[in-house]
Design a protein around this motif. Structure first.
Motif, mmCIF file in Angstrom:
data_model
loop_
_atom_site.group_PDB
_atom_site.id
_atom_site.type_symbol
_atom_site.label_atom_id
_atom_site.label_comp_id
_atom_site.label_asym_id
_atom_site.label_seq_id
_atom_site.Cartn_x
_atom_site.Cartn_y
_atom_site.Cartn_z
ATOM 1 N N GLN A 111 0.826 -1.209 0.000
ATOM 2 C CA GLN A 111 0.000 0.000 0.000
ATOM 3 C C GLN A 111 0.861 1.259 0.000
ATOM 4 O OE1 GLN A 111 -3.141 -0.021 -0.564
ATOM 5 N NE2 GLN A 111 -3.292 -2.262 -0.455
ATOM 6 N N LYS A 197 -9.511 13.548 -9.721
ATOM 7 C CA LYS A 197 -9.488 12.090 -9.803
ATOM 8 C C LYS A 197 -8.251 11.530 -9.110
ATOM 9 C CE LYS A 197 -9.844 8.352 -13.185
ATOM 10 N NZ LYS A 197 -9.966 8.025 -14.630
ATOM 11 N N ASP A 199 -6.589 13.044 -6.728
ATOM 12 C CA ASP A 199 -6.749 13.269 -5.282
ATOM 13 C C ASP A 199 -7.622 12.185 -4.651
ATOM 14 O OD1 ASP A 199 -5.168 15.503 -5.365
ATOM 15 O OD2 ASP A 199 -6.838 16.924 -5.515
ATOM 16 N N ALA A 200 -8.668 11.769 -5.385
ATOM 17 C CA ALA A 200 -9.527 10.697 -4.874
ATOM 18 C C ALA A 200 -8.742 9.391 -4.757
ATOM 19 C CB ALA A 200 -10.738 10.522 -5.781
ATOM 20 N N ARG A 201 -7.945 9.108 -5.787
ATOM 21 C CA ARG A 201 -7.110 7.902 -5.725
ATOM 22 C C ARG A 201 -6.096 8.002 -4.585
ATOM 23 N NH1 ARG A 201 -4.298 6.858 -11.212
ATOM 24 N NH2 ARG A 201 -3.381 5.207 -9.900
ATOM 25 N N ALA A 203 -6.508 9.719 -1.761
ATOM 26 C CA ALA A 203 -7.221 9.516 -0.498
ATOM 27 C C ALA A 203 -7.524 8.037 -0.277
ATOM 28 C CB ALA A 203 -8.512 10.336 -0.489
ATOM 29 N N GLN A 204 -7.937 7.359 -1.349
ATOM 30 C CA GLN A 204 -8.218 5.930 -1.236
ATOM 31 C C GLN A 204 -6.957 5.153 -0.879
ATOM 32 O OE1 GLN A 204 -9.890 4.228 -4.772
ATOM 33 N NE2 GLN A 204 -9.983 2.163 -3.933
ATOM 34 N N SER A 205 -5.861 5.520 -1.535
ATOM 35 C CA SER A 205 -4.608 4.826 -1.266
ATOM 36 C C SER A 205 -4.123 5.093 0.162
ATOM 37 C CB SER A 205 -3.549 5.263 -2.270
ATOM 38 O OG SER A 205 -2.337 4.579 -2.054
ATOM 39 N N GLU A 206 -4.291 6.331 0.622
ATOM 40 C CA GLU A 206 -3.895 6.638 1.999
ATOM 41 C C GLU A 206 -4.741 5.857 2.999
ATOM 42 O OE1 GLU A 206 -4.310 10.834 2.131
ATOM 43 O OE2 GLU A 206 -2.219 11.236 1.582
ATOM 44 N N SER A 207 -6.045 5.727 2.697
ATOM 45 C CA SER A 207 -6.920 4.951 3.583
ATOM 46 C C SER A 207 -6.499 3.488 3.616
ATOM 47 C CB SER A 207 -8.374 5.076 3.129
ATOM 48 O OG SER A 207 -8.810 6.417 3.201
ATOM 49 N N GLU A 208 -6.200 2.947 2.444
ATOM 50 C CA GLU A 208 -5.767 1.552 2.395
ATOM 51 C C GLU A 208 -4.425 1.374 3.101
ATOM 52 O OE1 GLU A 208 -5.823 0.737 -1.750
ATOM 53 O OE2 GLU A 208 -7.999 0.399 -1.826
ATOM 54 N N ARG A 209 -3.550 2.393 2.966
ATOM 55 C CA ARG A 209 -2.285 2.335 3.693
ATOM 56 C C ARG A 209 -2.524 2.374 5.201
ATOM 57 N NH1 ARG A 209 1.107 6.772 4.461
ATOM 58 N NH2 ARG A 209 -0.887 7.746 5.037
#
Length: 407
Positions: A111, A197, A199-201, A203-209
């Motif tokens: 991640q 788009k 930024d959304a990716r 944020a998603q990647s940070e959440s998964e991390r």
């Protein structure tokens, strides 16, 4: 006349019988009349003195914890270490259980790599935006020059100084430069959409991390508070599934005493709670003094029970208490005026005693207000200052029984 002939006459026989009956009646022994005397019972008495006292109530309490935590596994992982055993005392943040964290570490690395990739794309997009802004001006300049060149060729063509081929080439060049300007402008106009788009990716990647990092932390189970371990459910090597229990602990600072308070004391107890009066209770466990304060009452009354549960917060001696232990708790009530202290044996049933009145027992109805020093505190409008209460528990006690006092 012979004697035999004389006694053969009926009248003579009847007369002799009458004389004998009269003689027996006159000379019979006289019996004395027995007069029954009423028995007088000797009783111990106590003079009535109304006083202001602080009653106490003996309650039967059970130790409970308001903060009991059952720790569960949040991952699919093997147990690698059990750091505590049942009954151990624990401190906040102390290690309890360790799970195999290799899978979680790999997931976190993956991640983090994806997050770095997205950040690089965002940086590239920002650089592209700056370049597009700069190139747009160049494209506009080229379009302007192309338009000027086309205008010159048009003027020369009217004078037959320019061929049609050169004129067509100038038109093509202008069209190409105009199209380049439009493409560059379109790219600039869509910059915000592309960055949104990304930024959304991001944020998603940070959440998964963060989830991966959290799962790694969950491999290390620690105590959320100071307390004790009540039960351990696992052993090293066991494969855990999400939601399966690992162990159970309770907070020693959250220990409470639950005791049933009789309805007869509820008015005084509720009034004290409304007025924020601290009602103290004491007990002794393993030669250690326990102190607790009544903090609240239960929200419901069990069916067919003449009491309500009260909850006491332990302020002293919690270290010797364990959930489930039962103990005798002495609750001190607020001071009561015009109360009388009598031994428990003086109370008949739940609300009756007898006073001495003109040498006889007179029944009096009383109401209990508590206990103090091994005696019960009562109140009654039928007991006046200076009256004498009968203390002796006679088995045949009844209203009107004749008694005499032993002072």
């Amino acid at each position: 006349m012979s004697i035999r002939h004389f006694f053969s006459k009926p009248l003579v026989v009847l007369g002799i019988a009458v004389l004998i009956f009269i003689a027996f009646h006159i000379f019979r022994p006289q019996t004395e009349t027995i007069q029954l005397r009423e028995k007088v019972w000797r009783v111990e008495v106590r003079e009535v003195h109304h006083r202001t006292l602080s009653p106490a109530v003996l309650l039967y309490a059970r130790v409970e914890s308001s903060r009991t935590a059952r720790m569960h596994s949040a991952l699919n992982a093997d147990v690698t270490e059990i750091a505590v055993r049942e009954g151990d005392r624990i401190t906040s943040n102390q290690t309890l259980v360790r799970l195999d964290d290799r899978d979680s570490r790999l997931e976190l690395r993956l991640q983090e790599a994806m997050l770095r990739e997205i950040k690089a794309e965002i940086q590239t997009e920002n650089q592209r935006y700056k370049k597009d802004k700069l190139n747009l001006q160049h494209e506009k300049n080229r379009r302007h020059l192309s338009r000027q060149a086309l205008d010159r060729l048009k003027r020369l063509s009217k004078k037959n100084f320019a061929s049609q081929v050169r004129l067509d080439e100038a038109r093509d060049t202008l069209e190409a430069n105009t199209l380049a300007v439009h493409d560059r402008q379109f790219s600039l106009d869509n910059y915000e959409h592309r960055t949104a788009k990304l930024d959304a990716r991001l944020a998603q990647s940070e959440s998964e991390r963060d989830i991966a990092a959290l799962n790694l932390e969950r491999c290390h189970i620690t105590a959320p508070f100071d307390g004790r371990v009540t039960e351990v459910f696992v052993a090293p090597g066991m494969r855990m599934q999400p939601g399966e229990p690992l162990l159970e602990i309770y907070d020693t600072e959250g220990l409470e005493l639950r005791a049933r308070i009789p309805h007869s004391y509820l008015p005084s107890v509720r009034a004290a709670l409304r007025e924020a009066y601290a009602m103290q209770a004491t007990a002794t466990v393993d030669d250690v003094a326990i102190r607790a304060t009544l903090v609240r009452l239960s929200a419901e009354i069990p069916e067919n029970y003449g009491s309500i549960d009260g909850f006491f917060q332990v302020s002293r001696g919690a270290e010797v208490l364990e959930p489930g232990r039962r103990l005798n708790l002495n609750l001190s009530l607020r001071s009561q005026e015009q109360v009388i202290s009598v031994p428990f044996d003086a109370i008949h049933g739940t609300d009756r005693l007898y006073k001495l009145e003109e040498g006889r027992m007179r029944q009096v109805t009383v109401s209990r207000v508590g206990e103090l020093n091994g005696e019960v505190l009562i109140r009654s409008t039928d007991l006046m200052e200076g009256d004498f209460i009968i203390l002796t528990p006679l088995p045949n006690a009844m209203d009107g029984l004749k008694v005499t006092a032993m002072y």
